[in-house]
Design a protein around this motif. Structure first.
Motif, PDB file in Angstrom:
ATOM      1  N   GLN A   1      -2.660 -26.594   8.908  1.00 37.00           N
ATOM      2  CA  GLN A   1      -2.729 -27.355   7.672  1.00 37.00           C
ATOM      3  C   GLN A   1      -1.996 -26.611   6.547  1.00 37.00           C
ATOM      4  OE1 GLN A   1      -3.890 -30.307   7.629  1.00 37.00           O
ATOM      5  NE2 GLN A   1      -5.199 -30.436   9.455  1.00 37.00           N
TER       6      GLN A   1
ATOM      7  N   MET B   1      -5.908 -17.483  -0.623  1.00 34.12           N
ATOM      8  CA  MET B   1      -5.010 -18.183   0.301  1.00 34.12           C
ATOM      9  C   MET B   1      -4.504 -17.257   1.403  1.00 34.12           C
ATOM     10  SD  MET B   1      -4.998 -21.315  -0.618  1.00 34.12           S
ATOM     11  CE  MET B   1      -3.605 -22.042   0.237  1.00 34.12           C
TER      12      MET B   1
ATOM     13  N   GLU C   1     -11.874 -21.473   6.283  1.00 31.85           N
ATOM     14  CA  GLU C   1     -10.864 -22.456   5.912  1.00 31.85           C
ATOM     15  C   GLU C   1     -11.213 -23.159   4.616  1.00 31.85           C
ATOM     16  OE1 GLU C   1      -8.444 -26.087   8.152  1.00 31.85           O
ATOM     17  OE2 GLU C   1      -9.903 -24.854   9.231  1.00 31.85           O
TER      18      GLU C   1
ATOM     19  N   ASN D   1      -2.696 -28.576  -6.097  1.00 35.64           N
ATOM     20  CA  ASN D   1      -1.768 -29.676  -5.844  1.00 35.64           C
ATOM     21  C   ASN D   1      -2.305 -31.035  -6.272  1.00 35.64           C
ATOM     22  OD1 ASN D   1       0.622 -28.442  -4.218  1.00 35.64           O
ATOM     23  ND2 ASN D   1      -1.221 -27.498  -3.375  1.00 35.64           N
TER      24      ASN D   1
ATOM     25  N   ARG E   1      -9.889 -21.844   1.168  1.00 35.19           N
ATOM     26  CA  ARG E   1      -8.438 -22.037   1.098  1.00 35.19           C
ATOM     27  C   ARG E   1      -8.098 -23.502   0.849  1.00 35.19           C
ATOM     28  NH1 ARG E   1      -6.639 -21.112   5.981  1.00 35.19           N
ATOM     29  NH2 ARG E   1      -8.392 -20.098   7.034  1.00 35.19           N
ATOM     30  N   ARG E   2      -8.806 -24.394   1.519  1.00 35.86           N
ATOM     31  CA  ARG E   2      -8.577 -25.826   1.303  1.00 35.86           C
ATOM     32  C   ARG E   2      -8.860 -26.206  -0.147  1.00 35.86           C
ATOM     33  NH1 ARG E   2     -10.828 -30.567   0.643  1.00 35.86           N
ATOM     34  NH2 ARG E   2     -12.879 -29.599   0.402  1.00 35.86           N
ATOM     35  N   LYS E   3      -9.940 -25.681  -0.701  1.00 36.22           N
ATOM     36  CA  LYS E   3     -10.296 -26.010  -2.082  1.00 36.22           C
ATOM     37  C   LYS E   3      -9.230 -25.528  -3.064  1.00 36.22           C
ATOM     38  CE  LYS E   3     -15.363 -26.096  -1.636  1.00 36.22           C
ATOM     39  NZ  LYS E   3     -16.620 -25.418  -2.050  1.00 36.22           N
TER      40      LYS E   3
ATOM     41  N   TYR F   1      -2.274 -17.748   5.201  1.00 35.83           N
ATOM     42  CA  TYR F   1      -3.290 -16.922   5.862  1.00 35.83           C
ATOM     43  C   TYR F   1      -2.775 -16.416   7.202  1.00 35.83           C
ATOM     44  CZ  TYR F   1      -7.588 -15.326   8.023  1.00 35.83           C
ATOM     45  OH  TYR F   1      -8.534 -14.549   8.652  1.00 35.83           O
TER      46      TYR F   1
ATOM     47  N   TYR G   1      -6.093 -24.965  -2.404  1.00 36.39           N
ATOM     48  CA  TYR G   1      -4.893 -25.782  -2.214  1.00 36.39           C
ATOM     49  C   TYR G   1      -5.033 -27.133  -2.910  1.00 36.39           C
ATOM     50  CZ  TYR G   1      -1.178 -28.476  -0.060  1.00 36.39           C
ATOM     51  OH  TYR G   1      -0.081 -29.284   0.129  1.00 36.39           O
TER      52      TYR G   1
ATOM     53  N   THR H   1      -3.597 -35.293  -2.724  1.00 34.84           N
ATOM     54  CA  THR H   1      -2.705 -34.415  -3.485  1.00 34.84           C
ATOM     55  C   THR H   1      -1.464 -35.183  -3.921  1.00 34.84           C
ATOM     56  OG1 THR H   1      -1.544 -33.625  -1.503  1.00 34.84           O
ATOM     57  CG2 THR H   1      -3.479 -32.384  -2.215  1.00 34.84           C
TER      58      THR H   1
ATOM     59  N   TRP I   1      -3.001 -25.349   3.894  1.00 31.83           N
ATOM     60  CA  TRP I   1      -3.694 -24.163   3.380  1.00 31.83           C
ATOM     61  C   TRP I   1      -3.775 -23.037   4.410  1.00 31.83           C
ATOM     62  CZ3 TRP I   1      -5.859 -29.102   3.443  1.00 31.83           C
ATOM     63  CH2 TRP I   1      -6.650 -29.402   4.569  1.00 31.83           C
ATOM     64  N   ASP I   2      -3.220 -23.257   5.602  1.00 31.79           N
ATOM     65  CA  ASP I   2      -3.212 -22.216   6.639  1.00 31.79           C
ATOM     66  C   ASP I   2      -1.977 -21.333   6.582  1.00 31.79           C
ATOM     67  OD1 ASP I   2      -5.625 -23.033   7.792  1.00 31.79           O
ATOM     68  OD2 ASP I   2      -4.631 -24.462   9.134  1.00 31.79           O
TER      69      ASP I   2
END
Length: 776
Positions: free
Chosen positions: A387, A286, A292, A303, A295-297, A393, A299, A677, A389-390
């Motif tokens: 987003q 993260m 991206e 959640n 990180r999305r996965k 980072y 997140y 989520t 998940w950003d």
């Protein structure tokens, strides 16, 4: 009635507060130079006792045992020498409580007894809480499983009896007779009257005046809520399914340690990686994965919630809503907030709205900064959407840091600094106290006397600060025994209708209760002295590695917990139900959060130096954290979600907790809600702090105001410290907190404690708060 005491045992004594995410503390450099002005108070020199404290915590080879070889029981109680003795104490206490209950029930037979009802109800509460609170501590801290099993049995036994008292119609009717008698009410001191109102409100919250069938429903709903709450908390800690990360998605991982190992693992195995939410690998991805998608996965995995998990939460919320309707309230929030500073959910919303209006511009500016970073990183058109998940980072969380450069601080040095701070502010110091064999539950535990320069010993702090196997994580303040006046207990009046056999059965309880009492100069009566325990999980000192050196967030943790401890010590009231930290949920964190602010001052930091050799200088690399306001904004949304989940809406057959979450983010959020989520099932504070999650933000705002107006320019000023002690700390929960705050801040408009007062607090700046999650 005694629900107040039961809640103190079940929740409040181990004060565990909702916390924002870990955030770095950064300030503009000029703020750290104020204490150097000519008008600043010069700190008192370190004493011999201060030096002894350093040795106590920093040299593990130095024993704290008393010279006497005679053994005592836990906390110096001669009756607590074995687990079986604890069970005998519980039986003796239970018998004594039954006798005292019968005395209260007979009060209407004698007008003289009516004048003693509030005192006797408080004694009854103290009698039970003194053992329940001790059991709560033992079952969390004692390393011996036999003691833990005994504590569990005692806890369940006495809580069951207390629950019977909570719905005892006879006790309710006696208290009604007291509060309906103008002469009796007139005889009550303000503190006694406040205590009577606490009992009265707790009776009403227990559905005491309901018809028998509805009262049965109240009991069944209460049980259902407890069971659902435990299930909900268990599921928040359940391991989640891992995110499946492809090796090529980790290209360019910035972390050179774990990141390199992960990349190597992916290259060697040629297989997808399974990354579990909450793991160090997940945190690293993260914060350091340029792509991206990984990180999305992570997140999404962290959640995601199953339908069953969501259903457990929604059942809990509906049961709370039904319970509130049963006692004539429109929602659980309305039922819960009546005796808090906020008074109503509408007032809470006024506070949150004002705070959001203040915070939103800063948060939007911070989000724009992150968006510019993302634009530069990905070479996108201007201002791409940030987003969920950003966040980590483009603005990696940093550990808290002191406002000025400091050498390593040992545990003993920090305790010495705390003692010197209290001495400068209140004329109170911490002093090494000997420990008798058998007095503590582990050799790590250290005992401190809290000593007033005029009154002498105020109470004792047992510090169990080092991590060990089986010990709960985090930090907490346990009140093992509260202050109260005891010379007017009229114990002989309890025993009028008791035969010799029952007197003998109660003897152990009487011996246990009689410990730790003394008179105070200039104050009428004899008082029971408070005993508190601090639990932390710092690294243990060793002969080889030397003393424990604290990270800055651990220093802040210790200051926070000692804020609670000093509230317990100074809040010496005649009634234990309003002693120290036994106050409104949305007031109890004020003293502890205020303590953290003192770490902003070089004058206070200089107290860590016993001989003037500490090199305290301004650091040149401090900067504003652009993400702090985003985190505050998130906390406001969490508090708003808590209010929605405890509003009348939950009883609508169409209520959907995930849809409510998404709508809140669509209407008031900055970072978009992520479809698929349902992170509300990870929001464990929805159970322990249902409808009161706003409290921490609220106390942050007040603490920031108190710091800026009273202490920031001269934080060691004795006159200011005495004023704070006189107007706030000494009253515990025995005085309206709005009156305490309004007097302290000279703000008469706050005294009413209405919607306008809540809104005014919401307008106060809290961005200079230094709080860290995980302290309680």
């Amino acid at each position: 009635m005694l629900a107040k005491a039961a809640r103190n045992a079940l929740r409040k004594h181990a004060i565990r507060s909702p916390r924002p995410r870990l955030e770095a503390k950064r300030e503009a450099p000029h703020l750290f130079c104020r204490a150097a002005t000519a008008t600043a108070t010069v700190p008192l020199p370190a004493s011999r006792d201060d030096s002894d404290i350093i040795v106590l915590f920093d040299q593990p080879s130095i024993a704290q045992w008393a010279a006497s070889s005679s053994s005592t029981g836990l906390f110096g109680h001669p009756v607590l020498t074995s687990p079986s003795a604890f069970n005998v104490l519980a039986d003796s206490t239970l018998r004594r409580a039954q006798v005292l209950t019968q005395r209260v029930l007979r009060a209407r037979e004698s007008r003289q007894e009516l004048f003693k009802v509030v005192k006797n109800l408080d004694r009854l509460s103290d009698l039970l809480c003194g053992v329940i609170d001790l059991a709560e501590l033992i079952r969390n801290a004692h390393p011996d499983k036999t003691w833990v099993r005994s504590a569990d049995e005692v806890y369940e036994q006495l809580c069951e009896f207390m629950n019977v008292l909570n719905t005892h119609v006879g006790l309710y009717e006696v208290l009604h007779a007291v509060l309906s008698d103008p002469e009796v009410v007139k005889s009550l001191s303000p503190e006694a009257y406040q205590t009577a109102l606490i009992f009265w409100r707790d009776f009403e919250k227990s559905g005491i005046d309901l018809p028998p069938q509805q009262r049965e429903r109240f009991v069944s709903l209460s049980t259902e809520i407890m069971l659902l709450g435990r299930q909900f908390l268990n599921e928040t800690s359940t391991a989640k399914a891992p995110a499946v990360i492809k090796p090529e998605e980790l290209q360019g991982l910035k972390d050179m340690g774990m990141g390199a190992r992960l990349r190597l693992q992916a290259q060697v195995t040629k297989r997808d990686l399974f990354v579990y939410p909450g793991s160090l690998q997940a945190q690293m991805i993260m914060r350091a994965a340029p792509a991206e998608e990984p990180r999305r996965k992570v997140y999404m995995a962290a959640n995601a919630s199953s339908p069953d998990q969501v259903e457990v939460l929604e059942k809990l919320l509906r049961a709370r809503g039904e319970l509130a309707r049963l006692v004539g309230k429109s929602s659980f929030a309305h039922m819960t907030l009546g005796d808090k500073m906020a008074k109503s959910p509408e007032n809470v919303q006024r506070f949150l709205d004002a705070l959001l209006d203040h915070t939103r511009p800063y948060a939007r500016s911070a989000l724009r900064t992150l968006s510019m970073r993302k634009q530069a990183h990905l070479n996108t058109p201007p201002f791409p959407t940030i987003q969920a998940w950003d966040r980590d980072y483009y603005c990696p969380p940093e550990p808290p840091a002191p406002p000025v450069a400091l050498p390593p601080l040992t545990l003993g040095t920090v305790f010495m600094g705390l003692s010197r701070l209290f001495q400068n502010l209140y004329g109170i110091s911490l002093r090494l106290a000997e420990v008798a064999p058998g007095e503590v539950w582990h050799s790590d535990v250290r005992k401190l006397e809290v000593v007033d320069e005029d009154a002498g010993v105020l109470g004792w702090i047992y510090a169990d600060l080092f991590a060990r196997r089986g010990k709960p994580g985090g930090a907490a303040h346990y009140t093992v025994r509260c202050s109260r006046r005891v010379d007017d207990d009229d114990i002989e009046g309890d025993l009028i209708h008791v035969d010799e056999h029952d007197r003998a059965a109660m003897q152990m309880s009487r011996v246990f209760e009689a410990a730790h009492r003394r008179e105070f100069p200039g104050q009428e009566g004899t008082f029971q002295l408070p005993v508190v325990v601090l639990l932390c999980e710092f690294a243990r000192p060793t002969v080889g590695r030397g003393p424990t050196v604290l990270e800055w967030h651990e220093v802040m943790t210790l200051f926070h917990e000692m804020g609670h401890a000093m509230h317990s010590m100074i809040g010496r009231t005649e009634y234990q139900n309003v002693s120290g930290t036994r106050c409104a949920t949305d007031f109890v964190e004020l003293p502890s959060i205020l303590m953290e602010h003192f770490l902003n001052s070089p004058a206070v930091l200089s107290l860590f130096d016993p001989n003037g050799s500490l090199d305290i200088r301004q650091a040149g690399n401090h900067h504003e954290d652009p993400c702090r306001s985003i985190d505050t904004h998130t906390q406001i949304l969490l508090a708003s979600l808590d209010q929605i989940y405890h509003s009348p809406a939950v009883l609508n057959s169409q209520f959907d907790s995930t849809a409510a979450l998404a709508k809140l983010y669509e209407t008031r959020g900055l970072i978009p809600y992520v479809p698929g989520t349902a992170w509300q099932t990870q929001f464990g504070h929805l159970f322990g702090y249902g409808a009161t999650y706003y409290s921490y933000l609220f106390d942050r705002a007040i603490a920031s105001r108190v710091w800026r107006k009273l202490f920031s320019h001269d934080p060691l000023n004795r006159e200011t410290g005495e004023r704070y002690k006189r107007e706030v700390l000494k009253h515990g929960g025995g005085k309206d907190p709005w009156k305490m705050v309004s007097t302290l801040l000279n703000s008469s408009e706050l005294e009413r404690g209405d919607a306008e007062a809540m809104e005014e607090v919401g307008k106060w700046k809290i961005e200079d708060d230094v709080s860290v999650p995980g302290r309680h």
